[in-house]
Write a protein that holds these residues in place. Sequence first.
Motif, PDB file in Angstrom:
ATOM      1  N   VAL A 189       4.718 -36.020 -20.314  1.00 16.70           N
ATOM      2  CA  VAL A 189       6.002 -36.544 -20.350  1.00 16.70           C
ATOM      3  C   VAL A 189       5.775 -37.567 -19.086  1.00 16.70           C
ATOM      4  N   ILE A 190       6.389 -38.898 -19.373  1.00 17.41           N
ATOM      5  CA  ILE A 190       6.205 -39.698 -18.406  1.00 17.41           C
ATOM      6  C   ILE A 190       7.747 -40.411 -18.229  1.00 17.41           C
ATOM      7  N   PHE A 191       8.225 -40.255 -16.870  1.00 13.62           N
ATOM      8  CA  PHE A 191       9.746 -40.984 -16.489  1.00 13.62           C
ATOM      9  C   PHE A 191       9.423 -41.987 -15.994  1.00 13.62           C
ATOM     10  N   CYS A 192       9.996 -43.075 -16.239  1.00 14.58           N
ATOM     11  CA  CYS A 192       9.902 -44.634 -15.521  1.00 14.58           C
ATOM     12  C   CYS A 192      11.100 -45.080 -15.558  1.00 14.58           C
ATOM     13  N   ARG A 193      11.986 -44.416 -14.581  1.00 13.48           N
ATOM     14  CA  ARG A 193      13.492 -44.769 -14.673  1.00 13.48           C
ATOM     15  C   ARG A 193      13.968 -45.781 -13.359  1.00 13.48           C
ATOM     16  N   ASN A 194      14.872 -46.460 -13.810  1.00 10.91           N
ATOM     17  CA  ASN A 194      15.330 -47.223 -12.926  1.00 10.91           C
ATOM     18  C   ASN A 194      14.739 -48.492 -11.935  1.00 10.91           C
ATOM     19  N   VAL A 195      13.427 -48.736 -12.673  1.00 16.15           N
ATOM     20  CA  VAL A 195      12.739 -49.686 -11.973  1.00 16.15           C
ATOM     21  C   VAL A 195      12.425 -51.058 -13.042  1.00 16.15           C
ATOM     22  N   MET A 196      12.508 -50.840 -14.189  1.00 16.52           N
ATOM     23  CA  MET A 196      12.126 -51.951 -15.167  1.00 16.52           C
ATOM     24  C   MET A 196      13.339 -53.019 -15.322  1.00 16.52           C
ATOM     25  N   ILE A 197      14.515 -52.522 -14.476  1.00 15.55           N
ATOM     26  CA  ILE A 197      15.787 -53.466 -14.614  1.00 15.55           C
ATOM     27  C   ILE A 197      15.454 -54.546 -13.857  1.00 15.55           C
ATOM     28  N   TYR A 198      14.243 -54.366 -12.802  1.00 13.69           N
ATOM     29  CA  TYR A 198      14.052 -55.357 -11.952  1.00 13.69           C
ATOM     30  C   TYR A 198      13.057 -56.400 -12.544  1.00 13.69           C
ATOM     31  N   PHE A 199      12.403 -56.104 -13.579  1.00 14.35           N
ATOM     32  CA  PHE A 199      11.352 -56.785 -14.331  1.00 14.35           C
ATOM     33  C   PHE A 199      11.895 -57.726 -15.275  1.00 14.35           C
ATOM     34  N   ASP A 200      11.083 -58.852 -15.559  1.00 16.55           N
ATOM     35  CA  ASP A 200      11.433 -59.608 -16.502  1.00 16.55           C
ATOM     36  C   ASP A 200      10.860 -59.127 -18.089  1.00 16.55           C
ATOM     37  N   HIS A 201      11.121 -59.947 -18.838  1.00 15.37           N
ATOM     38  CA  HIS A 201      10.648 -59.302 -20.239  1.00 15.37           C
ATOM     39  C   HIS A 201       9.325 -59.166 -20.433  1.00 15.37           C
ATOM     40  N   GLU A 202       8.646 -60.094 -19.978  1.00 17.86           N
ATOM     41  CA  GLU A 202       6.955 -60.149 -20.042  1.00 17.86           C
ATOM     42  C   GLU A 202       6.358 -58.906 -19.112  1.00 17.86           C
ATOM     43  N   THR A 203       6.923 -58.860 -18.086  1.00 22.35           N
ATOM     44  CA  THR A 203       6.492 -57.567 -17.333  1.00 22.35           C
ATOM     45  C   THR A 203       6.736 -56.033 -17.796  1.00 22.35           C
ATOM     46  N   ARG A 204       8.010 -56.072 -18.416  1.00 26.12           N
ATOM     47  CA  ARG A 204       8.523 -54.647 -19.043  1.00 26.12           C
ATOM     48  C   ARG A 204       7.478 -54.554 -20.127  1.00 26.12           C
ATOM     49  N   GLN A 205       7.214 -55.640 -20.937  1.00 25.70           N
ATOM     50  CA  GLN A 205       6.333 -55.562 -22.023  1.00 25.70           C
ATOM     51  C   GLN A 205       5.053 -55.013 -21.497  1.00 25.70           C
ATOM     52  N   HIS A 206       4.486 -55.298 -20.461  1.00 23.89           N
ATOM     53  CA  HIS A 206       3.142 -54.947 -20.041  1.00 23.89           C
ATOM     54  C   HIS A 206       3.258 -53.448 -19.529  1.00 23.89           C
ATOM     55  N   VAL A 207       4.302 -53.370 -18.840  1.00 24.73           N
ATOM     56  CA  VAL A 207       4.540 -51.853 -18.351  1.00 24.73           C
ATOM     57  C   VAL A 207       4.729 -50.912 -19.442  1.00 24.73           C
ATOM     58  N   VAL A 208       5.431 -51.179 -20.315  1.00 21.76           N
ATOM     59  CA  VAL A 208       5.662 -50.165 -21.445  1.00 21.76           C
ATOM     60  C   VAL A 208       4.283 -50.108 -22.158  1.00 21.76           C
ATOM     61  N   ASN A 209       3.512 -51.056 -22.466  1.00 20.13           N
ATOM     62  CA  ASN A 209       2.276 -50.784 -23.382  1.00 20.13           C
ATOM     63  C   ASN A 209       1.319 -49.711 -22.509  1.00 20.13           C
ATOM     64  N   LYS A 210       1.458 -49.950 -21.066  1.00 19.62           N
ATOM     65  CA  LYS A 210       0.350 -49.300 -20.199  1.00 19.62           C
ATOM     66  C   LYS A 210       1.036 -47.680 -20.243  1.00 19.62           C
ATOM     67  N   LEU A 211       2.376 -47.546 -20.041  1.00 23.33           N
ATOM     68  CA  LEU A 211       2.751 -46.208 -20.325  1.00 23.33           C
ATOM     69  C   LEU A 211       2.544 -45.439 -21.395  1.00 23.33           C
ATOM     70  N   TYR A 212       2.527 -46.388 -22.565  1.00 20.49           N
ATOM     71  CA  TYR A 212       2.327 -45.723 -23.958  1.00 20.49           C
ATOM     72  C   TYR A 212       0.952 -45.240 -24.150  1.00 20.49           C
ATOM     73  N   GLN A 213      -0.055 -46.099 -23.617  1.00 18.54           N
ATOM     74  CA  GLN A 213      -1.442 -45.633 -23.393  1.00 18.54           C
ATOM     75  C   GLN A 213      -1.690 -44.226 -22.508  1.00 18.54           C
ATOM     76  N   SER A 214      -1.019 -43.948 -21.829  1.00 18.64           N
ATOM     77  CA  SER A 214      -1.049 -43.119 -20.651  1.00 18.64           C
ATOM     78  C   SER A 214      -0.320 -41.685 -21.098  1.00 18.64           C
ATOM     79  N   LEU A 215       0.500 -41.883 -22.376  1.00 23.46           N
ATOM     80  CA  LEU A 215       0.843 -40.843 -22.879  1.00 23.46           C
ATOM     81  C   LEU A 215       0.010 -40.137 -24.080  1.00 23.46           C
TER      82      LEU A 215
END
Length: 246
Positions: A189-215
């Motif tokens: 399980v990964i919770f990544c809540r209420n932080v990506m709202i501060y990121f732009d689209h490119e950063t959000r994409q990068h973070v989501v890819n990384k968290l996907y790999q971590s699950l």
Amino acid sequence: MLAGLVYQETGISLSDNKVDLVKARIAKRMRKTHIRTLKDYIGVIENDSNEFACFIDAMTTNHTYFFRENKHIEYLLENLAGGVRHRIWSAACSSGEEPYSMAIQLSEAGLAFEIHASDISDSMLETASRGIYPKDRTRCVPLPLVQRYFQQGHNKWQGHYKIKSGIREQVKFFKYNLISDPAQEQYDVIFCRNVMIYFDHETRQHVVNKLYQSLRPGGLFAIGQSESLVGVEHPFKYLRPSIYCK
Ligand SMILES: C[S@@+](CC[C@H](N)C(=O)[O-])C[C@H]1O[C@@H](n2cnc3c(N)ncnc32)[C@H](O)[C@@H]1O
């Protein structure tokens, strides 16, 4: 220039409408460090890693409280299997209320788990490890659970609660930068809540890819209720608003 530094380090996009907020936060650091001009302050953060960390701390928004957006944890209670140990990561945990809220409720439900919780902010991680909070942060916690899992503060700690050690010991905190640190070992399980709202689209994409790999395959991923993965390319399966499965 300072907004550029913040973006580079944290991925946080400080838009023009935040100028006043940013100025106020920098002014507070300058007062605290007795530095008189912005130019001097920039010189200090370029050369002093401690003040740079304090500057980054000051630029992040750490608002959180116990049992915030609790639907995600309720989903875990309904869907996590008994009899196995679940590996859970609260990424961007701020001062720890999110992972402790999980630990309290999963313990109540008799589930076995290990929770790892991370943030970029040193001061938030310190507060989280200490586990002492103003009472107001527990306003959404049902009273019987407050009585079972929190200790009343006395004297100097009047008006505060401390998380009892049984729960505190079940959460391991570590420093992790969602932008620059590598993907983690497989979590259930990964919770990544209420932080990506501060990121732009490119950063959000990068973070989501990384968290996907971590699950691990079949693992659950929760984002904040006011956040969305719209516009982000990802292979997650949508389960319900702000909850996804790998
Ligand atoms: C608003 S809090 C969210 C806390 C909690 N997840 C919740 O939903 O209540 C956002 C947190 O994200 C952290 N943060 C910001 N940028 C980060 C980054 N690049 N890597 C890790 N944490 C970051 C901040 O320090 C802050 O504590």
